[in-house]
Design an enzyme around this catalytic site. Structure first.
Site, PDB file in Angstrom:
ATOM      1  N   ASP A  46     -24.556  25.537  73.070  1.00 45.91           N
ATOM      2  CA  ASP A  46     -24.707  24.143  72.658  1.00 45.91           C
ATOM      3  C   ASP A  46     -24.733  24.021  71.139  1.00 45.91           C
ATOM      4  O   ASP A  46     -25.798  23.890  70.512  1.00 45.91           O
ATOM      5  CB  ASP A  46     -25.981  23.559  73.261  1.00 45.91           C
ATOM      6  CG  ASP A  46     -25.894  23.469  74.782  1.00 45.91           C
ATOM      7  OD1 ASP A  46     -24.775  23.503  75.302  1.00 45.91           O
ATOM      8  OD2 ASP A  46     -26.942  23.360  75.432  1.00 45.91           O
ATOM      9  N   ASP A 105     -23.509  28.325  83.749  1.00 46.60           N
ATOM     10  CA  ASP A 105     -24.367  27.783  82.694  1.00 46.60           C
ATOM     11  C   ASP A 105     -25.824  28.035  83.057  1.00 46.60           C
ATOM     12  O   ASP A 105     -26.141  28.397  84.203  1.00 46.60           O
ATOM     13  CB  ASP A 105     -24.092  26.278  82.549  1.00 46.60           C
ATOM     14  CG  ASP A 105     -24.737  25.683  81.317  1.00 46.60           C
ATOM     15  OD1 ASP A 105     -24.736  26.343  80.271  1.00 46.60           O
ATOM     16  OD2 ASP A 105     -25.237  24.546  81.397  1.00 46.60           O
ATOM     17  N   GLU A 127     -29.570  32.141  81.364  1.00 47.77           N
ATOM     18  CA  GLU A 127     -30.302  33.095  80.523  1.00 47.77           C
ATOM     19  C   GLU A 127     -31.405  33.875  81.280  1.00 47.77           C
ATOM     20  O   GLU A 127     -31.650  35.028  80.884  1.00 47.77           O
ATOM     21  CB  GLU A 127     -30.913  32.378  79.313  1.00 47.77           C
ATOM     22  CG  GLU A 127     -29.896  31.892  78.307  1.00 47.77           C
ATOM     23  CD  GLU A 127     -29.075  30.708  78.801  1.00 47.77           C
ATOM     24  OE1 GLU A 127     -27.889  30.627  78.447  1.00 47.77           O
ATOM     25  OE2 GLU A 127     -29.625  29.875  79.556  1.00 47.77           O
TER      26      GLU A 127
END
Length: 849
Positions: free
Chosen positions: A511, A432, A435
């Site tokens: 999300d 997670d 990015e």
């Protein structure tokens, strides 16, 4: 994953103040004002292409190459290389520059196809057995034709080149051409008329109009005149795609920097293009079967809740394989550490037969007493500021350093460090925040001038490496299994991808929000991810993010679980809404008895279909095909399917038409042309090429089966390891002929790569006066547990006799009695279903008369 503090372009000071307060007080993000917590992050404004500054190129000379041609384009040089009969690589570079190959490319060595060349004063032509590439010399431009001479794709008048350092390509189009793929994108299925972007962004609570999401897969499909092609723009910088958004006559794509490199793939079938694209960027691997089961997750489970929720699934007979451990299990959010209470909960779960997945973030807490940080400093493993100092950004642990995954040594170190999780019994890793997300960074990520140094001393700025960061982390995570769980199939789940990451990881779409828009959007989103070479994809069932007005009602959750039970990756995951007073849990039983029963029904159906689902993933590993398919994938000759985005194929044979509108209790369903269709629930048959209206009350998910299908099934299990598969059910919908190639291995280890698998082909034929069944054991190198098949024929007539050349099959009075027989048959006259029990070693044709 969790509710995140955002540094918003329109309210940076407010967001940073909230961030500082949270870091000082430890306040959960969920208690922050809704307008802040729900503001989606997006990067800085797009960098437009100045179309007044485009300079056309011309070919001044050519040089024949072994696999193509080199072009002198003045200040630039061009390369056209033929990698196969139906794929070419196109490069335009400054003179003296090397051609670009990104880490997304898996296969670098290709056998050059046979091809011919010819030249005139105006054109140079390369021709393979499947495709022709015509190069216009002045101005420079490329045209691709199929072997019948039809133009598949060609450059537009604006051409190709560089505008102020930005590589660009313009292509002609017409009003009938449609576009799909582009990886994870919001909005609808068909991207014609859309402006799209690629810059991996932590876009918490995104919506249908959000431009930048978590992944960048710069590959798309064009569909023109019922013929498909693909273009992979292999550029890791931020890139843009104007898909006939400005003019119906052209589309174009460009990037903020880097080299002009793209691959062109001729179809003509969509499946042909995806097969070739995933040969180039890598196929996904056949996953462990447990990962195809149902998953449950929440940000904020206590150790006790993890165990209690898992046990409640068992008590309520709702199948479940896996519990996920979110960031709470760590010691102060330090990666590769444990809170001892969670470690004990893990041991309890494992002892009760559950699988477990732990989250892992790339940010490493800046703490001189923390071994991982110390090692990174000592070995110079961190991303750097331009002045050479370590870049430090705020994430969940507070001030943190970020691994430089561009270096092989760093990736190996990361894989080694994952032993603190995998050696405790963790079955999968969930990447997670990769990015990478940085709470106090510009636009929620690192500054663009952060430096990553490679193995040979070459340096890449964050602007070029950003879209690759999660890809390299996924590779490191994947390699950790070989180090710590040898001969065990890896399972890696990621939020961030580039092209080719499918060979390392599954994807979930970040999300999302608990509202109807997100349920609606999830179907075309997954479809385009699948068309981009990533078959293992899913969304947080029920929605992750919560706010007033965005919490799952019983109706919404019921409709979402009906879709979610048939996602390639099926996980109920939600944020810690209790902290913000926005609701209780999101497990199936939290919504009342009716929704609990609906959840049990459809999750159980997923487990009954596990042999079918597992075989679909094997097909994905073989040829890249999606598991969750838009109708256009299978029915590209039927133009009515081109924009349908609320129906999908679950594998080759099952079409689902879920309800995604609030309050709806019936819906229209389009049945594609070229096939007959059977209503799964009623057995009623329909011709294709028509739209029908069907009942769809809250407990009803409309499902249709392609006629002449065989669907392998099993008895329902509470988890994938509960019992051996000893009787394989062949659920058959026969009109004329049906066949199925059934693949089987141990579904756990890598032994299948050494040839330990079985392939058995089943054939059914209706000859009018009789139906015949036979099996062909093509490959038998695995010790199977299957002892028998139950052939289940729908819309059947009671037979006079069933036999093989050596054995008679006796009639019995019930399905239960048939289960006790080695061979025999039972006819259910009410349902018009014939059951035939066949020993697995039946070598002769079985005849039903």
């Amino acid at each position: 994953m969790r509710k995140k503090m955002k540094s918003m372009s329109k309210s940076k000071k407010l967001a940073q103040a909230i961030l500082c307060l949270s870091l000082l007080t430890g306040t959960a993000a969920g208690v922050f004002p809704t307008d802040v917590a729900f503001a989606e992050t997006q990067p800085e404004a797009d960098t437009p292409l100045n179309k007044q500054n485009l300079k056309s190129l011309s070919v001044s000379s050519l040089e024949a190459l072994e696999n193509g041609v080199k072009l002198d384009l003045g200040d630039y040089q061009g390369f056209i290389r033929l990698f196969s009969d139906d794929m070419a690589k196109i490069s335009v570079l400054k003179k003296g520059e090397d051609e670009f190959v990104s880490p997304g490319i898996a296969k670098k060595n290709w056998k050059t196809p046979r091809f011919k060349t010819s030249e005139t004063n105006t054109e140079f032509t390369l021709t393979t057995d499947e495709m022709t590439v015509k190069v216009n010399k002045r101005p420079f431009g490329i045209k691709f034709l199929d072997k019948q001479g039809n133009v598949i794709n060609e450059d537009a008048a604006q051409g190709v080149g560089y505008e102020d350092g930005k590589p660009y390509v313009f292509k002609k189009t017409d009003k009938e051409e449609n576009f799909y793929g582009f990886g994870e994108q919001s909005g609808g299925l068909n991207k014609r008329g859309k402006s799209l972007g690629m810059w991996n962004t932590d876009a918490y609570s995104y919506n249908k109009d959000t431009k930048y999401l978590y992944t960048s897969i710069p590959f798309f499909l064009g569909l023109k005149n019922k013929r498909a092609y693909g273009i992979f723009f292999d550029n890791t910088n931020r890139s843009y795609y104007e898909m006939a958004s400005e003019n119906d006559d052209y589309y174009y794509f460009y990037a903020n920097g880097g080299k002009l490199t793209y691959y062109f793939i001729n179809g003509p079938e969509i499946g042909d293009v995806i097969d070739k694209y995933t040969e180039l960027t890598g196929k996904s691997e056949t996953p462990p079967m447990w990962s195809l089961g149902f998953h449950q997750s929440k940000w904020g489970y206590t150790p006790e809740e993890l165990v209690n929720v898992a046990n409640t699934y068992r008590e309520k007979q709702i199948p479940l394989d896996t519990m996920h451990l979110d960031i709470d299990y760590m010691d102060g959010y330090r990666v590769f550490t444990w809170n001892e209470q969670y470690k004990q909960a893990l041991k309890t779960l494992k002892g009760q037969g559950f699988h477990a997945i732990t989250i892992n973030d790339p940010a490493v807490k800046q703490d001189d007493n923390y071994r991982i940080y110390q090692e990174g400093v000592k070995r110079d493993f961190w991303a750097k500021n331009p002045d050479g100092s370590t870049f430090i950004g705020e994430v969940w642990p507070g001030p943190s350093a970020f691994p430089n995954f561009l270096k092989k040594d760093v990736r190996e170190w990361w894989a080694d460090s994952l032993g603190t999780l995998l050696n405790e019994g963790v079955d999968g890793i969930w990447n997670d925040m990769n990015e990478p997300a940085v709470f106090n960074g510009p636009f929620h990520t690192m500054p663009l001038d952060v430096v990553f140094e490679g193995d040979n001393g070459e340096k890449k700025l964050h602007t070029e490496y950003h879209n690759l960061y999660g890809h390299d982390e996924a590779e490191a995570t994947y390699q950790a299994f070989a180090k710590h769980k040898p001969n065990t199939r890896p399972f890696v789940l990621t939020r961030d991808m580039y092209a080719g990451t499918q060979r390392y990881a599954a994807l979930w779409t970040g999300d999302n929000v608990s509202n109807w828009e997100h349920l609606q959007m999830s179907i075309p989103m997954n479809a385009n991810v699948g068309l981009s070479g990533v078959p293992f994809v899913g969304n947080d069932i029920g929605g992750f993010a919560k706010s007033p007005g965005n919490v799952p009602t019983p109706e919404l959750f019921a409709r979402w679980i009906e879709v979610g039970a048939f996602l390639p990756f099926a996980r109920d995951h939600y944020d810690n809404s209790a902290k913000s007073g926005l609701g209780s849990g999101q497990e199936p039983w939290q919504f009342g008895e009716e929704v609990e029963d609906i959840s049990r029904k459809y999750i159980s159906m997923r487990y009954e279909l596990m042999p079918y689902l597992y075989n679909q993933f094997k097909k994905s590993a073989d040829n890249g095909q999606p598991v969750q398919q838009p109708l256009v994938y299978q029915f590209q000759n039927d133009t009515k399917t081109y924009n349908i985005e609320d129906q999908f194929m679950f594998g080759d044979s099952l079409m689902l038409a879920p309800v995604v509108q609030q309050g709806q209790t019936s819906r229209q369903v389009y049945l594609p042309a070229g096939n007959d269709w059977v209503d799964y629930w009623t057995g009623k048959e329909f011709d294709g090429n028509q739209t029908i209206t069907v009942n769809a009350d809250l407990a009803m998910l409309p499902i249709f089966v392609k006629a002449d299908s065989i669907i392998p099934r099993q008895e329902v299990e509470q988890h994938t390891d509960e019992k051996k598969l000893e009787n394989l059910i062949l659920d058959s919908y026969l009109n004329k002929k049906a066949s199925y190639s059934f693949y089987e291995d141990d579904a756990k280890t890598l032994d299948y790569k050494q040839g330990e698998f079985n392939v058995t082909e089943f054939h059914l034929e209706n000859k009018g006066n009789q139906i015949t069944f036979e099996q062909d054991k093509k490959t038998q190198n695995y010790q199977s547990d299957i002892k028998s098949y139950t052939l289940k024929l729908h819309n059947a007539e009671e037979p006079k006799k069933v036999k093989s050349s050596k054995n008679n099959y006796d009639k019995v009075g019930s399905a239960e009695e048939l289960n006790k027989q080695e061979r025999g048959y039972y006819f259910d006259s009410g349902e018009k279903v014939l059951y035939v029990k066949i020993p697995v070693n039946e070598s002769r044709k079985v005849t039903i008369q």
